[in-house]
Design a protein around this motif. Structure first.
Motif, PDB file in Angstrom:
ATOM      1  N   ASN A 283       0.874  -1.175   0.000  1.00 49.07           N
ATOM      2  CA  ASN A 283       0.000   0.000   0.000  1.00 49.07           C
ATOM      3  C   ASN A 283       0.912   1.227   0.000  1.00 49.07           C
ATOM      4  O   ASN A 283       1.293   1.724   1.059  1.00 49.07           O
ATOM      5  CB  ASN A 283      -0.932   0.017   1.208  1.00 49.07           C
ATOM      6  CG  ASN A 283      -1.970   1.126   1.108  1.00 49.07           C
ATOM      7  OD1 ASN A 283      -1.685   2.216   0.634  1.00 49.07           O
ATOM      8  ND2 ASN A 283      -3.183   0.854   1.562  1.00 49.07           N
TER       9      ASN A 283
ATOM     10  N   TRP B 153       0.283  -3.857   5.722  1.00 50.54           N
ATOM     11  CA  TRP B 153      -0.065  -3.658   4.313  1.00 50.54           C
ATOM     12  C   TRP B 153       1.174  -3.534   3.433  1.00 50.54           C
ATOM     13  O   TRP B 153       1.054  -3.492   2.207  1.00 50.54           O
ATOM     14  CB  TRP B 153      -0.916  -2.390   4.138  1.00 50.54           C
ATOM     15  CG  TRP B 153      -2.237  -2.441   4.854  1.00 50.54           C
ATOM     16  CD1 TRP B 153      -2.875  -3.547   5.338  1.00 50.54           C
ATOM     17  CD2 TRP B 153      -3.085  -1.335   5.171  1.00 50.54           C
ATOM     18  NE1 TRP B 153      -4.061  -3.209   5.943  1.00 50.54           N
ATOM     19  CE2 TRP B 153      -4.220  -1.849   5.860  1.00 50.54           C
ATOM     20  CE3 TRP B 153      -3.003   0.034   4.954  1.00 50.54           C
ATOM     21  CZ2 TRP B 153      -5.249  -1.030   6.320  1.00 50.54           C
ATOM     22  CZ3 TRP B 153      -4.032   0.851   5.411  1.00 50.54           C
ATOM     23  CH2 TRP B 153      -5.142   0.319   6.075  1.00 50.54           C
TER      24      TRP B 153
ATOM     25  N   PHE C 229      -2.592  -3.856  -4.524  1.00 54.02           N
ATOM     26  CA  PHE C 229      -2.663  -2.916  -3.420  1.00 54.02           C
ATOM     27  C   PHE C 229      -3.754  -3.342  -2.442  1.00 54.02           C
ATOM     28  O   PHE C 229      -4.883  -3.639  -2.848  1.00 54.02           O
ATOM     29  CB  PHE C 229      -2.946  -1.512  -3.942  1.00 54.02           C
ATOM     30  CG  PHE C 229      -2.046  -1.099  -5.078  1.00 54.02           C
ATOM     31  CD1 PHE C 229      -0.676  -1.145  -4.945  1.00 54.02           C
ATOM     32  CD2 PHE C 229      -2.582  -0.675  -6.294  1.00 54.02           C
ATOM     33  CE1 PHE C 229       0.163  -0.777  -5.991  1.00 54.02           C
ATOM     34  CE2 PHE C 229      -1.763  -0.306  -7.345  1.00 54.02           C
ATOM     35  CZ  PHE C 229      -0.390  -0.355  -7.191  1.00 54.02           C
TER      36      PHE C 229
ATOM     37  N   GLY D  24      -5.748  -2.335   1.322  1.00 57.37           N
ATOM     38  CA  GLY D  24      -5.944  -1.312   2.348  1.00 57.37           C
ATOM     39  C   GLY D  24      -7.401  -0.957   2.534  1.00 57.37           C
ATOM     40  O   GLY D  24      -8.289  -1.471   1.843  1.00 57.37           O
TER      41      GLY D  24
END
Length: 547
Positions: free
Chosen positions: A334, A343, A476, A478
């Protein structure tokens, strides 16, 4: 001056708000440099609410970097760089006041999200101050303010309050102030912004009321729809360069139908021409608790060279996905929340150290010189016994510290390493020079405290190659809050709400619209397509109704 008074620029998702900020800044600077009379050294100040947004703006404008930053950073400079409460101070406070523990990191807005299970007295106190309210625990207030006073410290909110009370002009007295992401400014922050704006020649507010994610802390996004600002001082960036037609239709239908106070704003989808292959919104029967199907989708899209974003309203809903990704050795990150280690597990030092070890090994086996920095990077986490001569770690560290750029040759390695180990590594490829063997050697010689942390990067490297540790992942992970301003080709949304989120959804007086805006932001991160998973309970945003 080309600007005078107050201006509002509305920028729906993907319409280039940051580009517009940069363009306006360039225009102001050019006009200032060609104007008759004295040239102002810093004609424009750009401020944003978070470091993430400020960093993006800073990368696109050619002005003094001290004129670009968060509102808190500008307040900090205007107050003469006061001493701020540090992690050590919070630790001391917790030891002295165990009844009022302050959780690490809860003071930084960049780390806030709607996953607000932490309901400490400290958090409530800071939020009340952001609202310019005195509705807080007075006993805690007295204790905390006394603690800071005795140590001559300021906290995060003090910066805004004191700047508002004591500083009449923004730092360096700019002619124009541009406020990016203005919809998320709290009441206290907006008061400071308005005060400084009144002292300047112009204040330009840039944002989108329907992407406001911080209303819970006192933001009033409706101000951007304020019709008291003259029509010729208002502008709408109406063309999206990100969101394709199918996604745009769902997102705008959701917003218009569910918002309790929607006011029409011109907003057009990205032009995609005749190729609609990557313009879709679909439904998946998987969910956040059993995300195996999500991972199949992820791997399919990654194999096509597409970037993928998996997001949820709360962090805990991502844990099963993260667990499965680690088991499969799929790299993820992230980039918009680097501080979140869960993350960004490949950003930890061991990934870099293993890459440096492989670089060292390649140089050794190909009779090439190597850098002392590469050696120092990986050697510091190794067990010395059987590998290094006595004192070698300290010698390597000292040489690296003086930035020795001279290449290191094989014969010099015998000043640091056991002879037999260098000979073994030099001929490592004659046995089996696979990533698995390199990783096994590296892991076996790691200090015990690092071995667990190496498990995931090792797995990633063994499955995807060492290059997977060197480049930014295209997956990604999050919360929706963390992806404000971000984008990806494919967006996978978990539509579930926490109990607190569901209560907000059912609160049509003050909470419902915050959930509407949250998932509007989620939908509009997509450049090509969106996949909405199945909910695990009745507590979810009913996005599928707008397909």
């Amino acid at each position: 001056m080309i600007y005078s008074g107050e201006y509002i620029i509305l920028g729906p998702p993907g319409t280039g708000k940051t580009f517009r900020v940069a363009k306006s800044t360039a225009k102001i600077v050019k006009e200032n440099r060609t104007a008759f009379g004295t040239i102002h050294p810093n004609p424009v100040l750009i401020c944003s609410l978070t470091r993430t947004a400020a960093a993006e703006a800073a990368g696109r404008v050619d002005i003094d970097r001290q004129m670009v930053g968060t509102l808190h950073a500008h307040a900090y400079r205007s107050l003469g760089h006061p001493k701020i409460v540090s992690p050590a101070d919070y630790t001391e406070w917790n030891e002295l006041n165990p009844q009022w523990l302050i959780a690490e990191g809860c003071t930084d807005l960049d780390d806030f999200s709607n996953d607000r299970s932490e309901n400490s007295v400290f958090t409530s106190y800071q939020l009340a101050r952001a609202l310019m309210s005195d509705d807080y625990d007075t006993e805690f207030h007295e204790a905390w303010e006394s603690f800071k006073f005795e140590r001559e410290l300021l906290d995060f909110t003090d910066l805004i309050e004191l700047a508002y009370l004591t500083i009449d002009h923004a730092p360096n007295d700019p002619q124009v102030i541009i406020a990016d992401e203005a919809q998320d400014m709290s009441r206290a922050e907006f008061a400071l912004l308005k005060k400084w704006g009144a002292a300047a020649e112009a204040l330009i507010l840039v944002g989108d009321p329907y992407q406001a994610l911080y209303t819970w802390r006192g933001a009033d996004p409706d101000y951007l729809l304020n019709h008291e600002v003259p029509e010729n001082h208002r502008d709408v960036l109406s063309q999206s360069y990100r969101v394709p037609p199918a996604v745009h239709k769902v997102a705008t239908s959701w917003l218009q139908a569910e918002s309790t106070n929607y006011k029409p704003v011109e907003y057009k989808a990205r032009v995609v021409g005749g190729d609609r292959a990557n313009d879709s919104v679909g439904i998946s029967d998987t969910n956040w608790r059993t995300p195996e199907g999500v991972l199949e989708e992820v791997e399919t899209h990654l194999s096509r060279g597409q970037s993928v974003m998996v997001l949820a309203s709360c962090g805990y809903m991502l844990k099963p996905t993260i667990r499965e990704l680690k088991e499969k050795g799929i790299p993820f990150s992230n980039p918009w929340r680097r501080k979140r280690g869960d993350w960004n597990p490949l950003r930890k030092g061991l990934s870099l150290r293993f890459v440096s070890f492989c670089n060292f090994l390649n140089a050794l086996q190909n009779d090439k010189p190597m850098s002392i920095d590469d050696i120092h990077t990986w050697i510091q986490v190794m067990k010395a016994k059987g590998l290094l001569l006595r004192g070698a770690k300290e010698q390597i560290k000292a040489r690296a510290a003086i930035h020795d750029t001279l290449p290191v040759y094989e014969y010099e390695l015998h000043n640091y390493f056991e002879y037999d180990e260098i000979e073994y590594l030099k001929n490592f490829h004659l046995e089996n020079n696979s990533i698995q063997c390199r990783a096994t050697w590296f892991n076996d010689r790691l200090l015990n405290k690092h071995q667990d942390s190496f498990e995931y990067p090792r797995h990633v490297a063994e499955i995807n190659g060492i290059v997977a540790l060197e480049k930014e992942p295209q997956l990604f992970i999050g919360t929706i809050h963390s992806f404000k301003g971000a984008e990806a080709d494919v967006v996978i949304i978990y539509p579930d709400l926490s109990r607190a989120g569901y209560d907000e959804w059912n609160d049509h007086v003050s909470g419902h619209d915050s959930v509407v805006r949250l998932f509007y932001v989620a939908l509009t991160r997509a450049k090509q397509s969106v996949i909405i998973t199945a909910p695990v309970s009745r507590m979810y945003a009913e996005l599928e109704n707008y397909l």
